[in-house]
Design an enzyme around this catalytic site. Structure first.
Site, PDB file in Angstrom:
ATOM      1  N   PHE A   1      -1.363  -0.854  -4.222  1.00 45.73           N
ATOM      2  CA  PHE A   1      -2.379   0.187  -4.358  1.00 45.73           C
ATOM      3  C   PHE A   1      -1.738   1.559  -4.163  1.00 45.73           C
ATOM      4  O   PHE A   1      -1.070   1.797  -3.153  1.00 45.73           O
ATOM      5  CB  PHE A   1      -3.489  -0.011  -3.326  1.00 45.73           C
ATOM      6  CG  PHE A   1      -4.214  -1.332  -3.458  1.00 45.73           C
ATOM      7  CD1 PHE A   1      -5.071  -1.566  -4.524  1.00 45.73           C
ATOM      8  CD2 PHE A   1      -4.019  -2.332  -2.523  1.00 45.73           C
ATOM      9  CE1 PHE A   1      -5.735  -2.774  -4.652  1.00 45.73           C
ATOM     10  CE2 PHE A   1      -4.684  -3.548  -2.634  1.00 45.73           C
ATOM     11  CZ  PHE A   1      -5.537  -3.774  -3.704  1.00 45.73           C
TER      12      PHE A   1
ATOM     13  N   PHE B   1       0.832  -1.203   0.000  1.00 43.16           N
ATOM     14  CA  PHE B   1       0.000   0.000   0.000  1.00 43.16           C
ATOM     15  C   PHE B   1       0.864   1.249   0.000  1.00 43.16           C
ATOM     16  O   PHE B   1       1.840   1.330   0.746  1.00 43.16           O
ATOM     17  CB  PHE B   1      -0.877   0.056   1.259  1.00 43.16           C
ATOM     18  CG  PHE B   1      -1.746  -1.145   1.487  1.00 43.16           C
ATOM     19  CD1 PHE B   1      -3.035  -1.204   0.973  1.00 43.16           C
ATOM     20  CD2 PHE B   1      -1.286  -2.223   2.242  1.00 43.16           C
ATOM     21  CE1 PHE B   1      -3.845  -2.302   1.205  1.00 43.16           C
ATOM     22  CE2 PHE B   1      -2.084  -3.330   2.474  1.00 43.16           C
ATOM     23  CZ  PHE B   1      -3.376  -3.362   1.951  1.00 43.16           C
ATOM     24  N   ASP B   2       0.470   2.228  -0.796  1.00 43.19           N
ATOM     25  CA  ASP B   2       0.976   3.578  -0.615  1.00 43.19           C
ATOM     26  C   ASP B   2       0.346   4.139   0.661  1.00 43.19           C
ATOM     27  O   ASP B   2      -0.665   3.620   1.147  1.00 43.19           O
ATOM     28  CB  ASP B   2       0.607   4.425  -1.834  1.00 43.19           C
ATOM     29  CG  ASP B   2       1.117   5.848  -1.731  1.00 43.19           C
ATOM     30  OD1 ASP B   2       2.207   6.056  -1.179  1.00 43.19           O
ATOM     31  OD2 ASP B   2       0.399   6.751  -2.196  1.00 43.19           O
ATOM     32  N   GLY B   3       0.908   5.203   1.192  1.00 45.32           N
ATOM     33  CA  GLY B   3       0.399   5.769   2.441  1.00 45.32           C
ATOM     34  C   GLY B   3      -0.629   6.865   2.245  1.00 45.32           C
ATOM     35  O   GLY B   3      -1.832   6.649   2.378  1.00 45.32           O
TER      36      GLY B   3
END
Length: 299
Positions: free
Chosen positions: A273, A161-163
């Site tokens: 994502f 995951f991106d943040g």
């Protein structure tokens, strides 16, 4: 949440995410709906090739076998009619996928059934359906075609995951976009002990974390990673936010603006994502990637 689904991780996806329907979609675009319907009926006994989300779905359903109970539910949400969708279910049966629930919407967007099914995540190749799902509070992503497929040598399911604007709100990213890197870094230092608000994928990560907790940490079939362009000192707020949420992330990569693709490949992500289209295009050359059209980068 439907009764009996409270303890489940519920994933929904479109037909074109699960299977390769490019050929039949081309018939629809070039010849129209009637030709498409005739084509699907004529070919309904021809098994479809796996699509971008197929390996992910297979690994998710295998978790039920590990646990000896149905803790993961996969639901098909399709713009097909039930008539043209028969080919999809025939292919599901051929591959032995335990998917029994579906909504065939006859050309309409299926997003309105996402909440009714209690879905934590929706994956599609149709960007408008993804945006509608996000606007209704459900984690969703548009799956991009992969440039090349890596050889999958493990049964472990690896999410990345991106943040900002994905796991977290875009509040910090807005400062970066509007005022630049120095203002962003100063703001994050000042707010280091103030937890970030949750982004669209926080509920999905929490549900994934609950499923992970069913296994000892060293035996879990699920692994998670945060892969972010942030670097020190902006890392502190992220770490303390996850601690405040009581959510475990197995790996955290603070890349300081480096290209994410090689790192995602090294991690072995099954899916990544990100909210930024340029990052997604780069990552999709290495791993399956979902664009999350949310936040300031997509205004």
């Amino acid at each position: 949440m439907p009764k009996g689904f409270e303890e489940k991780l519920v994933i929904s996806l479109s037909s074109r995410a699960l299977f390769d329907l490019d050929e039949s979609h081309r018939v629809y675009e070039e010849q129209g709906l009637d030709a498409y319907q005739a084509y699907q009926i004529e070919h309904e006994d021809k098994v479809l090739e796996p699509g971008e989300a197929y390996p992910l779905v297979q690994k998710l359903l295998n978790i039920n076998e590990r646990l000896g109970e149905e803790r993961v539910e996969v639901i098909l949400l399709s713009r097909n009619s039930a008539d043209t969708g028969l080919r999809v279910f025939n292919s599901i049966e051929h591959y032995g996928l335990k998917i029994s629930r579906a909504a065939f919407c006859g050309g309409e967007s299926p997003y309105r059934y996402i909440s009714a099914f209690g879905c934590h995540l929706f994956l599609s190749t149709h960007a408008d359906d993804v945006r509608n799902a996000l606007n209704n509070g459900v984690a969703a992503a548009t799956l991009l075609p992969r440039g090349k497929r890596q050889i999958d040598e493990t049964d472990q399911l690896r999410f990345a995951f991106d943040g900002d604007a994905v796991l977290f709100s875009d509040e910090a990213e807005r400062i970066f976009k509007e005022r630049g890197l120095e203002a962003f870094a100063a703001s994050e230092r000042a707010a280091a002990r103030t937890p970030l608000s949750g982004g669209p994928f926080k509920p999905f990560l929490a549900a994934l974390n609950r499923l992970q907790s069913s296994f000892p940490p060293d035996q879990s079939p699920i692994r998670t990673a945060l892969v972010t362009a942030r670097s020190a000192p902006a890392h502190q707020r992220v770490i303390l936010t996850l601690r405040d949420w009581k959510i475990r992330i197995d790996e955290s990569l603070f890349l300081g603006g480096l290209d994410k693709g090689d790192f995602l490949q090294a991690y072995g992500a099954d899916v990544f994502f990100d909210d930024q289209a340029t990052h997604c295009q780069s990552a999709s050359q290495h791993v399956a990637t979902g664009h999350v059209p949310h936040g300031v980068a997509n205004d």
